[in-house]
Enzyme design. Sequence first.
Site, PDB file in Angstrom:
ATOM      1  N   LYS A 115       0.820  -1.219   0.000  1.00  0.00           N
ATOM      2  CA  LYS A 115       0.000   0.000   0.000  1.00  0.00           C
ATOM      3  C   LYS A 115       0.852   1.266   0.000  1.00  0.00           C
ATOM      4  O   LYS A 115       0.392   2.318  -0.436  1.00  0.00           O
ATOM      5  CB  LYS A 115      -0.991  -0.008   1.170  1.00  0.00           C
ATOM      6  CG  LYS A 115      -2.025  -1.116   1.004  1.00  0.00           C
ATOM      7  CD  LYS A 115      -3.416  -0.768   1.463  1.00  0.00           C
ATOM      8  CE  LYS A 115      -4.387  -1.800   0.922  1.00  0.00           C
ATOM      9  NZ  LYS A 115      -5.688  -1.828   1.537  1.00  0.00           N
ATOM     10  N   LYS A 197      -4.006  -9.937  -6.151  1.00  0.00           N
ATOM     11  CA  LYS A 197      -5.281 -10.448  -5.646  1.00  0.00           C
ATOM     12  C   LYS A 197      -6.429  -9.570  -6.154  1.00  0.00           C
ATOM     13  O   LYS A 197      -6.229  -8.381  -6.435  1.00  0.00           O
ATOM     14  CB  LYS A 197      -5.269 -10.545  -4.120  1.00  0.00           C
ATOM     15  CG  LYS A 197      -5.455  -9.240  -3.387  1.00  0.00           C
ATOM     16  CD  LYS A 197      -5.816  -9.484  -1.908  1.00  0.00           C
ATOM     17  CE  LYS A 197      -6.110  -8.160  -1.230  1.00  0.00           C
ATOM     18  NZ  LYS A 197      -6.735  -8.252   0.059  1.00  0.00           N
ATOM     19  N   LYS A 200     -11.299  -4.917  -3.986  1.00  0.00           N
ATOM     20  CA  LYS A 200     -12.427  -4.027  -4.221  1.00  0.00           C
ATOM     21  C   LYS A 200     -12.012  -2.587  -4.477  1.00  0.00           C
ATOM     22  O   LYS A 200     -12.772  -1.791  -4.982  1.00  0.00           O
ATOM     23  CB  LYS A 200     -13.432  -4.099  -3.059  1.00  0.00           C
ATOM     24  CG  LYS A 200     -12.880  -3.726  -1.695  1.00  0.00           C
ATOM     25  CD  LYS A 200     -13.989  -3.728  -0.660  1.00  0.00           C
ATOM     26  CE  LYS A 200     -13.671  -4.532   0.576  1.00  0.00           C
ATOM     27  NZ  LYS A 200     -12.536  -4.066   1.373  1.00  0.00           N
TER      28      LYS A 200
END
Length: 332
Positions: A115, A197, A200
């Site tokens: 991130k 992965k 969302k």
Amino acid sequence: MDKAKKRVFSAIQPSGTLTIGNYFGALKNHVAMQEDYDCIFSVADLHAITVKQEPEKLYMHTLELYAIFLAVGLDPEKSIIFIQSHVPAHTEFTWLLNCFTQFGELSRMHQFKEKSKTHSDNINAGLFDYPVLMAADILLYNTELVPTGQDQKQHIELARNVAQRVNGIYGDILVVPEPYIPRTGAKITSLQDPSKKMSKSDSNINAFISILDEPDTIIKKFKRAVTDSEALVKFDEESKPGVSNLMNIYSCATGRSIAEIEKEFEGKGYGDFKMAVAQSVVDVLSPIQAEYKRIISDKAYMSKKFTVAAERAADIANDTLRRLKEKIGFYI
Ligand code: ATP
Ligand code: LTN
């Protein structure tokens, strides 16, 4: 609550509309666990603000996620289903645990490293501290099992280490949790880049199937899914990651084994295969979507459920918080 049952805790962030990765990797399994375990599930809104959130969207996604929880079959009569920020003990406990967590161990977290790249303009202290808030979530409730997807394993390991460290100093006051990662469906990857992965919050909407996507959208996204040029439906995550991911999804949606799927599509092209995968996902999602529409239109019902749940959660959490504060030496 039944004392003989093991305590389970898990949470999901309201950082976007849930994907089939969240459903097959986490929620479906949570629903099944309610029968045999004493379950607590949370909408992790405090975690969500570690990346930038627009206020209206966060508000909407929080309600939406709560409605999805109920629509997939999490049952507020069986489990405690609450919104994380409604129980202030989570942030207070995080502070205490911060002082038992090392900078070095947080620096090693894969999710933080990832991130920090994808949100390089906002590497805030909360993003770094995210795993400690998660440890607080887990440890406040004397959790024995934490069901999540594979990607959260390292965070659960950290929660274990912190609990053991605290216990080493003050005696056995925290329960050391175990990860619980389902074998199939533990990792659904992006339809556009199978090395990542399915997420969302992916900026490419073709990369994921959202739980609330319309059938047409689902079919369109599967048609565009990345495969390879071999035209062979065979499971090989190394050399055929795109096809293997679609097989995984089909297996989750239909309950068929990988071997059965290879047989079913012997001699058939990717066109037929993709349509079958899409249809199987549409079939799984249709009843969930119908239930979701019913629940989201009744905000008073949801509000009643999450208010009671927060009170029940706070009772358990405040007890753990008080016990640790006492041990640390706070004057209470
Ligand atoms: P974000 O994109 O906002 O980081 P996310 O979609 O990765 O979020 P989380 O809210 O972090 O989802 O995760 C909720 C749960 O769903 C966790 O238990 C996680 O392990 C699981 N999960 C998330 N993505 C997948 C996936 N692609 N495959 C399987 N499980 C997943
Ligand atoms: N970080 C988790 C969401 C989460 C969680 C938790 C999962 C927040 N707190 C406690 C299990 C237990 C994720 O899935 N990304």
